[in-house]
Design a protein around this motif. Structure first.
Motif, PDB file in Angstrom:
ATOM      1  N   ASP A   1       0.841  -1.211   0.000  1.00 19.53           N
ATOM      2  CA  ASP A   1       0.000   0.000   0.000  1.00 19.53           C
ATOM      3  C   ASP A   1       0.867   1.250   0.000  1.00 19.53           C
ATOM      4  O   ASP A   1       0.581   2.223  -0.685  1.00 19.53           O
ATOM      5  CB  ASP A   1      -0.848   0.065   1.283  1.00 19.53           C
ATOM      6  N   PHE A   2       1.907   1.194   0.822  1.00 18.29           N
ATOM      7  CA  PHE A   2       2.759   2.364   0.990  1.00 18.29           C
ATOM      8  C   PHE A   2       3.427   2.726  -0.335  1.00 18.29           C
ATOM      9  O   PHE A   2       3.409   3.881  -0.761  1.00 18.29           O
ATOM     10  CB  PHE A   2       3.805   2.086   2.068  1.00 18.29           C
ATOM     11  N   VAL A   3       3.980   1.722  -1.002  1.00 18.12           N
ATOM     12  CA  VAL A   3       4.651   1.972  -2.285  1.00 18.12           C
ATOM     13  C   VAL A   3       3.644   2.529  -3.303  1.00 18.12           C
ATOM     14  O   VAL A   3       3.936   3.477  -4.027  1.00 18.12           O
ATOM     15  CB  VAL A   3       5.333   0.685  -2.807  1.00 18.12           C
ATOM     16  N   ALA A   4       2.437   1.947  -3.309  1.00 17.94           N
ATOM     17  CA  ALA A   4       1.406   2.427  -4.238  1.00 17.94           C
ATOM     18  C   ALA A   4       1.058   3.882  -3.935  1.00 17.94           C
ATOM     19  O   ALA A   4       0.936   4.710  -4.844  1.00 17.94           O
ATOM     20  CB  ALA A   4       0.163   1.545  -4.147  1.00 17.94           C
ATOM     21  N   ASN A   5       0.914   4.185  -2.643  1.00 12.03           N
ATOM     22  CA  ASN A   5       0.584   5.554  -2.239  1.00 12.03           C
ATOM     23  C   ASN A   5       1.680   6.542  -2.610  1.00 12.03           C
ATOM     24  O   ASN A   5       1.403   7.630  -3.116  1.00 12.03           O
ATOM     25  CB  ASN A   5       0.364   5.625  -0.727  1.00 12.03           C
ATOM     26  N   VAL A   6       2.927   6.148  -2.335  1.00 13.73           N
ATOM     27  CA  VAL A   6       4.040   7.049  -2.648  1.00 13.73           C
ATOM     28  C   VAL A   6       4.053   7.335  -4.147  1.00 13.73           C
ATOM     29  O   VAL A   6       4.158   8.481  -4.568  1.00 13.73           O
ATOM     30  CB  VAL A   6       5.400   6.445  -2.211  1.00 13.73           C
ATOM     31  N   SER A   7       3.890   6.283  -4.953  1.00 13.69           N
ATOM     32  CA  SER A   7       3.914   6.473  -6.402  1.00 13.69           C
ATOM     33  C   SER A   7       2.835   7.448  -6.813  1.00 13.69           C
ATOM     34  O   SER A   7       3.062   8.365  -7.602  1.00 13.69           O
ATOM     35  CB  SER A   7       3.698   5.149  -7.140  1.00 13.69           C
ATOM     36  N   HIS A   8       1.638   7.251  -6.254  1.00 12.71           N
ATOM     37  CA  HIS A   8       0.532   8.127  -6.604  1.00 12.71           C
ATOM     38  C   HIS A   8       0.822   9.570  -6.192  1.00 12.71           C
ATOM     39  O   HIS A   8       0.622  10.503  -6.963  1.00 12.71           O
ATOM     40  CB  HIS A   8      -0.756   7.627  -5.947  1.00 12.71           C
ATOM     41  N   GLU A   9       1.307   9.730  -4.959  1.00  8.39           N
ATOM     42  CA  GLU A   9       1.565  11.078  -4.443  1.00  8.39           C
ATOM     43  C   GLU A   9       2.668  11.782  -5.221  1.00  8.39           C
ATOM     44  O   GLU A   9       2.674  13.004  -5.338  1.00  8.39           O
ATOM     45  CB  GLU A   9       1.948  11.018  -2.961  1.00  8.39           C
ATOM     46  N   LEU A  10       3.629  11.003  -5.742  1.00 14.39           N
ATOM     47  CA  LEU A  10       4.704  11.619  -6.523  1.00 14.39           C
ATOM     48  C   LEU A  10       4.230  11.972  -7.934  1.00 14.39           C
ATOM     49  O   LEU A  10       4.620  12.977  -8.505  1.00 14.39           O
ATOM     50  CB  LEU A  10       5.917  10.688  -6.612  1.00 14.39           C
ATOM     51  N   LYS A  11       3.353  11.112  -8.455  1.00 11.78           N
ATOM     52  CA  LYS A  11       2.894  11.332  -9.832  1.00 11.78           C
ATOM     53  C   LYS A  11       2.057  12.603  -9.953  1.00 11.78           C
ATOM     54  O   LYS A  11       2.065  13.254 -10.996  1.00 11.78           O
ATOM     55  CB  LYS A  11       2.041  10.145 -10.293  1.00 11.78           C
ATOM     56  N   THR A  12       1.300  12.936  -8.898  1.00 10.06           N
ATOM     57  CA  THR A  12       0.413  14.095  -8.988  1.00 10.06           C
ATOM     58  C   THR A  12       1.181  15.390  -9.286  1.00 10.06           C
ATOM     59  O   THR A  12       0.904  16.037 -10.294  1.00 10.06           O
ATOM     60  CB  THR A  12      -0.463  14.207  -7.717  1.00 10.06           C
ATOM     61  N   PRO A  13       2.163  15.762  -8.442  1.00  7.13           N
ATOM     62  CA  PRO A  13       2.881  17.008  -8.764  1.00  7.13           C
ATOM     63  C   PRO A  13       3.728  16.900 -10.032  1.00  7.13           C
ATOM     64  O   PRO A  13       3.853  17.883 -10.773  1.00  7.13           O
ATOM     65  CB  PRO A  13       3.769  17.260  -7.533  1.00  7.13           C
TER      66      PRO A  13
END
Ligand code: ADP
Length: 274
Positions: free
Chosen positions: A37-49
């Motif tokens: 979950d954490f890796v998925a979340n980090v990827s998502h949070e990085l992709k947005t900006p």
């Protein structure tokens, strides 16, 4: 499935051992799920900006003959870049608090210094919003732990208090000694008159990346990692963090930490030297 199969195989060894094995497997699986979950979340949070920056740079190129639009887009690029920087910084903070043994270089840390540092961290934002900061009871108190981690924990609580409060309100930081069984605890409470947190959300705000209102949190540069860091620091120091809140009225986050020189940390240093 797998856990049961294992337990059937080792059953003759006794039920205590079986139970331990099953618990181990369940725990291992839970940790694996959290990591995924954490890796998925980090990827998502990085992709947005990063996605926003890429769109904005295209917009700048298209608008090259319109200086006003270029300025506007550049301003937004700056906001996204800042957001990206703070996200990366918080990820580094989180990995640091999770990997380092905070008590390895533990020392007595003055509470008034931690509080001053936390206030300095958001002085600018508090000033812009005309938020008054008041402190009390911090003199002559010392907690036991890693100065950097403790500063990050309290800093996050004060930063949140300012971020989630309307203009011209008050943020209070009050400290006191709590005589507790098994060693003295110091309590530092951060109280705001902000938007508050519903009961349902109070259960989840300490999770990594959980935000009550992602849009609002993004505006304030929030990453959803702050309270996860606070919780981790509190626990690894042998303390805890709790929250009280009334929606629309405000919140109080209370950090409890072992006092320097208390029975507990004397025990602890004895354990470490032996
Ligand atoms: P963020 O970076 O979004 O502030 P945190 O982990 O620090 O992440 O907090 C998680 C969420 O908890 C925030 O997004 C916000 O919705 C809520 N929250 C935290 N502190 C407060 C507060 N003092 N008042 C109201 N809501 C808060």
């Amino acid at each position: 499935g797998e856990a049961l199969a294992v337990s059937a195989r080792v059953a003759p060894l006794g039920s205590r051992l079986v139970l331990l094995l099953v618990e181990d497997l369940t725990e291992a699986r839970r940790i694996e799920a959290v990591r995924r979950d954490f890796v998925a979340n980090v990827s998502h949070e990085l992709k947005t900006p990063v996605g926003a920056l890429s769109l904005l740079s295209e917009a700048v190129m298209d608008a090259s003959d319109d200086p006003e639009a270029v300025t506007r887009f550049a301003g937004r690029m700056q906001i996204e870049a800042t957001r990206l920087t703070s996200l990366v910084q918080e990820l580094i903070d989180l990995s640091r608090v999770q990997n380092d043994d905070p008590l390895e270089d533990a020392e007595p840390v003055r509470v008034d210094e931690l509080v001053t540092e936390a206030i300095d961290r958001c002085r600018h934002q508090a000033g812009t919003k005309q938020i008054t900061m008041a402190t009390g009871g911090t003199a002559d108190l010392h907690v036991w732990g890693n100065r950097g981690q403790l500063a990050a924990a309290l800093g996050n609580l004060v930063e949140n208090a300012v971020n989630y409060s309307p203009a011209r309100t008050r943020v209070g930081i009050a400290a006191r000694r709590l005589p507790a069984t098994g060693g003295d605890l110091i309590e530092v409470a951060v109280t705001d008159q902000g938007i508050g947190i519903s009961e349902k959300d109070r259960e989840r705000i300490f999770e990594r990346f959980y935000r009550v209102d992602p849009a609002r949190s993004r505006q304030t540069g929030g990453t959803g990692l702050g309270l996860a860091i606070v919780k981790h620091v509190a626990a690894s120091h042998g303390g805890e963090v709790t929250v009280w809140s009334a929606e629309g009225q405000g919140s109080t986050f209370t950090l409890r930490l072992p006092e320097a020189g208390s029975v507990r940390d004397r025990d602890r240093s004895r354990d470490r030297s032996s």
